[in-house]
Scaffold this motif. Sequence first.
Motif, PDB file in Angstrom:
ATOM      1  N   THR A  45       0.834  -1.202   0.000  1.00  0.00           N
ATOM      2  CA  THR A  45       0.000   0.000   0.000  1.00  0.00           C
ATOM      3  C   THR A  45       0.870   1.255   0.000  1.00  0.00           C
ATOM      4  O   THR A  45       0.572   2.239  -0.689  1.00  0.00           O
ATOM      5  CB  THR A  45      -0.929   0.010   1.224  1.00  0.00           C
ATOM      6  N   ILE A  46       1.960   1.233   0.772  1.00  0.00           N
ATOM      7  CA  ILE A  46       2.910   2.351   0.787  1.00  0.00           C
ATOM      8  C   ILE A  46       3.428   2.606  -0.626  1.00  0.00           C
ATOM      9  O   ILE A  46       3.524   3.754  -1.087  1.00  0.00           O
ATOM     10  CB  ILE A  46       4.097   2.054   1.729  1.00  0.00           C
ATOM     11  N   PHE A  47       3.755   1.527  -1.319  1.00  0.00           N
ATOM     12  CA  PHE A  47       4.245   1.627  -2.703  1.00  0.00           C
ATOM     13  C   PHE A  47       3.245   2.419  -3.551  1.00  0.00           C
ATOM     14  O   PHE A  47       3.620   3.331  -4.297  1.00  0.00           O
ATOM     15  CB  PHE A  47       4.440   0.222  -3.265  1.00  0.00           C
ATOM     16  N   HIS A  48       1.985   2.084  -3.416  1.00  0.00           N
ATOM     17  CA  HIS A  48       0.992   2.700  -4.288  1.00  0.00           C
ATOM     18  C   HIS A  48       0.563   4.089  -3.820  1.00  0.00           C
ATOM     19  O   HIS A  48       0.125   4.909  -4.629  1.00  0.00           O
ATOM     20  CB  HIS A  48      -0.200   1.761  -4.450  1.00  0.00           C
ATOM     21  N   ILE A  49       0.714   4.388  -2.529  1.00  0.00           N
ATOM     22  CA  ILE A  49       0.472   5.755  -2.063  1.00  0.00           C
ATOM     23  C   ILE A  49       1.508   6.695  -2.676  1.00  0.00           C
ATOM     24  O   ILE A  49       1.180   7.779  -3.178  1.00  0.00           O
ATOM     25  CB  ILE A  49       0.517   5.830  -0.526  1.00  0.00           C
ATOM     26  N   VAL A  50       2.772   6.276  -2.636  1.00  0.00           N
ATOM     27  CA  VAL A  50       3.835   7.071  -3.255  1.00  0.00           C
ATOM     28  C   VAL A  50       3.588   7.196  -4.755  1.00  0.00           C
ATOM     29  O   VAL A  50       3.769   8.272  -5.347  1.00  0.00           O
ATOM     30  CB  VAL A  50       5.216   6.440  -2.986  1.00  0.00           C
ATOM     31  N   GLU A 340      -2.625   6.135 -16.457  1.00  0.00           N
ATOM     32  CA  GLU A 340      -3.074   4.747 -16.363  1.00  0.00           C
ATOM     33  C   GLU A 340      -2.456   4.065 -15.144  1.00  0.00           C
ATOM     34  O   GLU A 340      -3.134   3.356 -14.392  1.00  0.00           O
ATOM     35  CB  GLU A 340      -2.722   3.968 -17.622  1.00  0.00           C
ATOM     36  N   SER A 341      -1.156   4.287 -14.928  1.00  0.00           N
ATOM     37  CA  SER A 341      -0.486   3.722 -13.751  1.00  0.00           C
ATOM     38  C   SER A 341      -1.078   4.290 -12.468  1.00  0.00           C
ATOM     39  O   SER A 341      -1.172   3.602 -11.453  1.00  0.00           O
ATOM     40  CB  SER A 341       1.017   4.013 -13.815  1.00  0.00           C
ATOM     41  N   PHE A 342      -1.467   5.566 -12.514  1.00  0.00           N
ATOM     42  CA  PHE A 342      -2.120   6.210 -11.371  1.00  0.00           C
ATOM     43  C   PHE A 342      -3.423   5.480 -11.033  1.00  0.00           C
ATOM     44  O   PHE A 342      -3.714   5.195  -9.869  1.00  0.00           O
ATOM     45  CB  PHE A 342      -2.395   7.675 -11.718  1.00  0.00           C
ATOM     46  N   THR A 343      -4.189   5.166 -12.066  1.00  0.00           N
ATOM     47  CA  THR A 343      -5.447   4.423 -11.870  1.00  0.00           C
ATOM     48  C   THR A 343      -5.175   3.071 -11.223  1.00  0.00           C
ATOM     49  O   THR A 343      -5.878   2.646 -10.296  1.00  0.00           O
ATOM     50  CB  THR A 343      -6.151   4.216 -13.223  1.00  0.00           C
ATOM     51  N   PHE A 344      -4.122   2.400 -11.694  1.00  0.00           N
ATOM     52  CA  PHE A 344      -3.732   1.104 -11.140  1.00  0.00           C
ATOM     53  C   PHE A 344      -3.387   1.232  -9.654  1.00  0.00           C
ATOM     54  O   PHE A 344      -3.784   0.408  -8.830  1.00  0.00           O
ATOM     55  CB  PHE A 344      -2.543   0.558 -11.929  1.00  0.00           C
ATOM     56  N   SER A 345      -2.641   2.293  -9.302  1.00  0.00           N
ATOM     57  CA  SER A 345      -2.228   2.487  -7.913  1.00  0.00           C
ATOM     58  C   SER A 345      -3.420   2.746  -7.004  1.00  0.00           C
ATOM     59  O   SER A 345      -3.461   2.273  -5.865  1.00  0.00           O
ATOM     60  CB  SER A 345      -1.221   3.645  -7.821  1.00  0.00           C
ATOM     61  N   VAL A 346      -4.403   3.522  -7.493  1.00  0.00           N
ATOM     62  CA  VAL A 346      -5.604   3.784  -6.687  1.00  0.00           C
ATOM     63  C   VAL A 346      -6.312   2.473  -6.363  1.00  0.00           C
ATOM     64  O   VAL A 346      -6.715   2.228  -5.216  1.00  0.00           O
ATOM     65  CB  VAL A 346      -6.552   4.737  -7.443  1.00  0.00           C
ATOM     66  N   ILE A 347      -6.445   1.629  -7.375  1.00  0.00           N
ATOM     67  CA  ILE A 347      -7.104   0.335  -7.167  1.00  0.00           C
ATOM     68  C   ILE A 347      -6.300  -0.532  -6.207  1.00  0.00           C
ATOM     69  O   ILE A 347      -6.859  -1.187  -5.313  1.00  0.00           O
ATOM     70  CB  ILE A 347      -7.295  -0.379  -8.521  1.00  0.00           C
ATOM     71  N   MET A 348      -4.964  -0.522  -6.353  1.00  0.00           N
ATOM     72  CA  MET A 348      -4.114  -1.350  -5.497  1.00  0.00           C
ATOM     73  C   MET A 348      -4.124  -0.875  -4.046  1.00  0.00           C
ATOM     74  O   MET A 348      -4.036  -1.686  -3.125  1.00  0.00           O
ATOM     75  CB  MET A 348      -2.683  -1.348  -6.037  1.00  0.00           C
ATOM     76  N   ILE A 349      -4.230   0.427  -3.826  1.00  0.00           N
ATOM     77  CA  ILE A 349      -4.283   0.947  -2.452  1.00  0.00           C
ATOM     78  C   ILE A 349      -5.507   0.390  -1.723  1.00  0.00           C
ATOM     79  O   ILE A 349      -5.454   0.069  -0.533  1.00  0.00           O
ATOM     80  CB  ILE A 349      -4.304   2.490  -2.463  1.00  0.00           C
ATOM     81  N   VAL A 350      -6.592   0.266  -2.440  1.00  0.00           N
ATOM     82  CA  VAL A 350      -7.817  -0.266  -1.843  1.00  0.00           C
ATOM     83  C   VAL A 350      -7.706  -1.776  -1.644  1.00  0.00           C
ATOM     84  O   VAL A 350      -8.055  -2.310  -0.580  1.00  0.00           O
ATOM     85  CB  VAL A 350      -9.037   0.065  -2.730  1.00  0.00           C
TER      86      VAL A 350
END
Length: 362
Positions: A45-50, A340-350
């Motif tokens: 989650t830290i990875f995807h917040i950054v 697109e990567s930003f969208t992926f990170s939002v989904i991964m954070i959840v």
Amino acid sequence: MFSIKKQIRRLYTSSVLGQISLSGAWVAILAARGFSLAQIGFAETIFHIVSIIFEIPSGVLADVFGRKKTLIISCLMRITGDIVMVFSNNYALVCLSIAFHALSYNFASGSGDALAYDSLKSVGQKGHFEKYASNQLVIYRTCEGISTLAAGLSLMLGYKISYSVSVVFSILQLIVLSSLIEVYLGERTQSSRVWEEIKKCFRESFMFLKQARKAMLIMFANSLVGAMDILLLFFLQAKLPMAGIPRWLLGFALLFLQAGGVLGARAILHAKKMRYRTIFVIASIVILLGILLEHSGMYVIMTLGGFMAAFADDAMQVKNNTLLQDMFPSEQRATLISIESFTFSVIMIVLSPLAGMFFEWW
């Protein structure tokens, strides 16, 4: 004189050096160090917040200042993250290392594909991009497979040596990146107008997405399917030993998972006429089936489920990359890929912490 063959070859070589390492099975390494699946899920989650914070700005910087420069910055961030992990003696430093690896991912995502697409387009070969995208996924899966094949060796050598080896590979990657030729098909930015160009890039990228709803839907669909596959493969690294797989066989099982992605990336090249919607539905069903097989508790069936998910994900990824690159304007190409990567990170954070608790509980 510009040589497209040398340019593409160097991008392939950079990808190999950037992916292959003894620390590829990082989930297994953290689990062996005594961290729980919940902690590992939070680290993800830290990875995807950054990533959420820096993903789009890194894409804008790539479009404004050059894709080659951001690829070099990405490599430097990876080296820093590996060094921090070598000296990590607590969970806080582990998370800091993960954050630097997220920055490495941010600066690399979009830059390599944008440089490759514009390089091919500049010599009238943009139709070759689908094969390039497929080859890059093959490289990614193969290197990940080799890296995870060394999972047993990594656990024996320890995380300090494993991450030190990664530093060596990154230094070699820096040398290769320095030999790339910057290719940019848009208008060049004057140094006195940098901030204006950055704001313009942001504005025009979001205006494009506001009008191109099909591109937004493709981004979201690919991110959702990719997140399900990535989480399954991540937690299989820790769950397979719990299911009783012998330590010597773990690396081969993880290699088999990556082989699914290699076959998927190749198979989709023979399905050029298949509609994207059909590919999305099939990929989603196959990955959900893979998740169900993961909960069988039998490591052979669990591994088969991971293989199926990787196959479906990479097949869809190649089709997705090709469709989006053809839609994106050159001036905002890296920025839009970063969105697109930003969208992926939002989904991964959840999904990451929920998946960590779910896989630990089940």
